[in-house]
Structure formats: C-alpha cells, structure tokens
Design an enzyme around this catalytic site. Sequence first.
Site, mmCIF file in Angstrom:
data_model
loop_
_atom_site.group_PDB
_atom_site.id
_atom_site.type_symbol
_atom_site.label_atom_id
_atom_site.label_comp_id
_atom_site.label_asym_id
_atom_site.label_seq_id
_atom_site.Cartn_x
_atom_site.Cartn_y
_atom_site.Cartn_z
ATOM 1 N N ILE A 31 0.825 -1.213 0.000
ATOM 2 C CA ILE A 31 0.000 0.000 0.000
ATOM 3 C C ILE A 31 0.861 1.265 0.000
ATOM 4 O O ILE A 31 0.385 2.335 -0.383
ATOM 5 C CB ILE A 31 -0.951 -0.021 1.237
ATOM 6 C CG1 ILE A 31 -2.151 0.884 1.006
ATOM 7 C CG2 ILE A 31 -0.213 0.360 2.504
ATOM 8 C CD1 ILE A 31 -3.265 0.679 2.031
ATOM 9 N N HIS A 100 5.951 -11.857 5.650
ATOM 10 C CA HIS A 100 5.792 -11.400 4.273
ATOM 11 C C HIS A 100 7.155 -11.170 3.667
ATOM 12 O O HIS A 100 8.049 -10.606 4.302
ATOM 13 C CB HIS A 100 4.946 -10.128 4.210
ATOM 14 C CG HIS A 100 5.300 -9.094 5.228
ATOM 15 N ND1 HIS A 100 4.907 -9.194 6.547
ATOM 16 C CD2 HIS A 100 6.017 -7.954 5.131
ATOM 17 C CE1 HIS A 100 5.362 -8.152 7.214
ATOM 18 N NE2 HIS A 100 6.054 -7.391 6.378
ATOM 19 N N LEU A 101 7.296 -11.609 2.447
ATOM 20 C CA LEU A 101 8.518 -11.388 1.691
ATOM 21 C C LEU A 101 8.294 -10.167 0.806
ATOM 22 O O LEU A 101 7.456 -10.188 -0.096
ATOM 23 C CB LEU A 101 8.841 -12.614 0.838
ATOM 24 C CG LEU A 101 10.157 -12.559 0.060
ATOM 25 C CD1 LEU A 101 11.350 -12.581 1.026
ATOM 26 C CD2 LEU A 101 10.253 -13.716 -0.932
ATOM 27 N N HIS A 102 9.038 -9.090 1.098
ATOM 28 C CA HIS A 102 8.989 -7.915 0.230
ATOM 29 C C HIS A 102 9.756 -8.221 -1.052
ATOM 30 O O HIS A 102 10.845 -8.794 -1.014
ATOM 31 C CB HIS A 102 9.690 -6.720 0.891
ATOM 32 C CG HIS A 102 9.056 -6.177 2.115
ATOM 33 N ND1 HIS A 102 8.269 -5.049 2.108
ATOM 34 C CD2 HIS A 102 9.113 -6.583 3.405
ATOM 35 C CE1 HIS A 102 7.872 -4.775 3.341
ATOM 36 N NE2 HIS A 102 8.376 -5.690 4.157
HETATM 37 P P1 5GP Z 1 7.043 -4.647 7.434
HETATM 38 O O1 5GP Z 1 7.402 -3.265 7.909
HETATM 39 O O2 5GP Z 1 6.236 -5.401 8.472
HETATM 40 O O3 5GP Z 1 8.242 -5.442 6.943
HETATM 41 O O4 5GP Z 1 6.142 -4.462 6.141
HETATM 42 C C1 5GP Z 1 4.756 -4.269 6.241
HETATM 43 C C2 5GP Z 1 4.321 -3.720 4.905
HETATM 44 O O5 5GP Z 1 2.923 -3.818 4.807
HETATM 45 C C3 5GP Z 1 4.691 -2.243 4.705
HETATM 46 O O6 5GP Z 1 5.523 -2.102 3.561
HETATM 47 C C4 5GP Z 1 3.329 -1.572 4.532
HETATM 48 O O7 5GP Z 1 3.345 -0.520 3.584
HETATM 49 C C5 5GP Z 1 2.440 -2.714 4.115
HETATM 50 N N1 5GP Z 1 1.049 -2.561 4.479
HETATM 51 C C6 5GP Z 1 0.570 -2.143 5.675
HETATM 52 N N2 5GP Z 1 -0.777 -2.133 5.683
HETATM 53 C C7 5GP Z 1 -1.161 -2.540 4.437
HETATM 54 C C8 5GP Z 1 -2.446 -2.731 3.829
HETATM 55 O O8 5GP Z 1 -3.506 -2.523 4.421
HETATM 56 N N3 5GP Z 1 -2.451 -3.158 2.541
HETATM 57 C C9 5GP Z 1 -1.283 -3.390 1.846
HETATM 58 N N4 5GP Z 1 -1.404 -3.803 0.571
HETATM 59 N N5 5GP Z 1 -0.068 -3.230 2.402
HETATM 60 C C10 5GP Z 1 -0.004 -2.811 3.683
#
Ligand code: 5GP
Length: 114
Positions: A31, A100-102
């Site tokens: 997002i 989650h894998l970015h």
């Molecule tokens: P983290 O910081 O946990 O490695 O990555 C979480 C990711 O989830 C972030 O890049 C953030 O932008 C994404 N994210 C958070 N909320 C949502 C959402 O409601 N929908 C989508 N598609 N991505 C989200």
Amino acid sequence: MADCLFCKIIAGEIPAGKIYEDDEVLGFNDINPQAPHHVLFIPKRHISTLNDLEGTDAALVGKLYLAAKTHAGNLGVAQEGYRTVMNCNAMAGQTVFHIHLHMLAGRPMHWPPG
Ligand code: 5GP
Ligand code: ZN
C-alpha cells in the site's frame, strides 16, 4: 487470526491489489510502495514472524521466493535485478506480524539498507 491485517486480506475482508495467488501463497501490491514495483508475498497460513518458522515450513518459505522469482520474470526485471527482504521483529522494522517477503524492483537499490 482474527485481528491480523494480512489474514483479512487473504479472507477478502480488506481489498488489496492481488498479483499472484496459489493454494498456499498470496502476492499483492504494498500500500506504500518503496520502489516502482513493491509486492508482498505471504503464506495463506498465519505465521507471525520468521522466528516462528519450523522445519516443516521449509517448502512454504521456498514458495514465497519462487513466487517472487516468477513475478520478476513477468515484470522483465529478472536480469537487471531486484530485492527480496523479510523483516523480523521490531529492530528490523517489522510492522505487520504475519510473515511477508517484500519484493522491490524498478530502481537501483543501495546497501546497507537503512
Ligand atoms: P514490514 O514493515 O512489516 O516489513 O512491512 C509491512 C508492509 O505492509 C509495509 O511495507 C506496509 O506498507 C504494508 N502494508 C501495511 N498495511 C497494508 C495494507 O492494508 N495493505 C497493503 N497492501 N499493504 C499494507
Ligand atoms: Zn495473519
């Protein structure tokens, strides 16, 4: 898990730009993209952090990477390069506690990451 954001995306309760789906894995656009292409690949089964993985999850984790590889090919960025990242817990910046894998592509990446 009832209060997990990504489980709600899997259940279709929260919309997401899906780009990949099979029996075990879902891929959707981040997002808040940090690159021209920024996709998250997640297991459909809730796993909170990398620390919670078990030996029996090895194939599942492999499928996250294979989905990212396939998507890179579809985007045409496989040869120029792309980045995959999985953050674990607060110090690494994990904010959603469903692994989650970015997969980021479409711009030069730098090292070390911030
Ligand atoms: P983290 O910081 O946990 O490695 O990555 C979480 C990711 O989830 C972030 O890049 C953030 O932008 C994404 N994210 C958070 N909320 C949502 C959402 O409601 N929908 C989508 N598609 N991505 C989200
Ligand atoms: Zn979840």
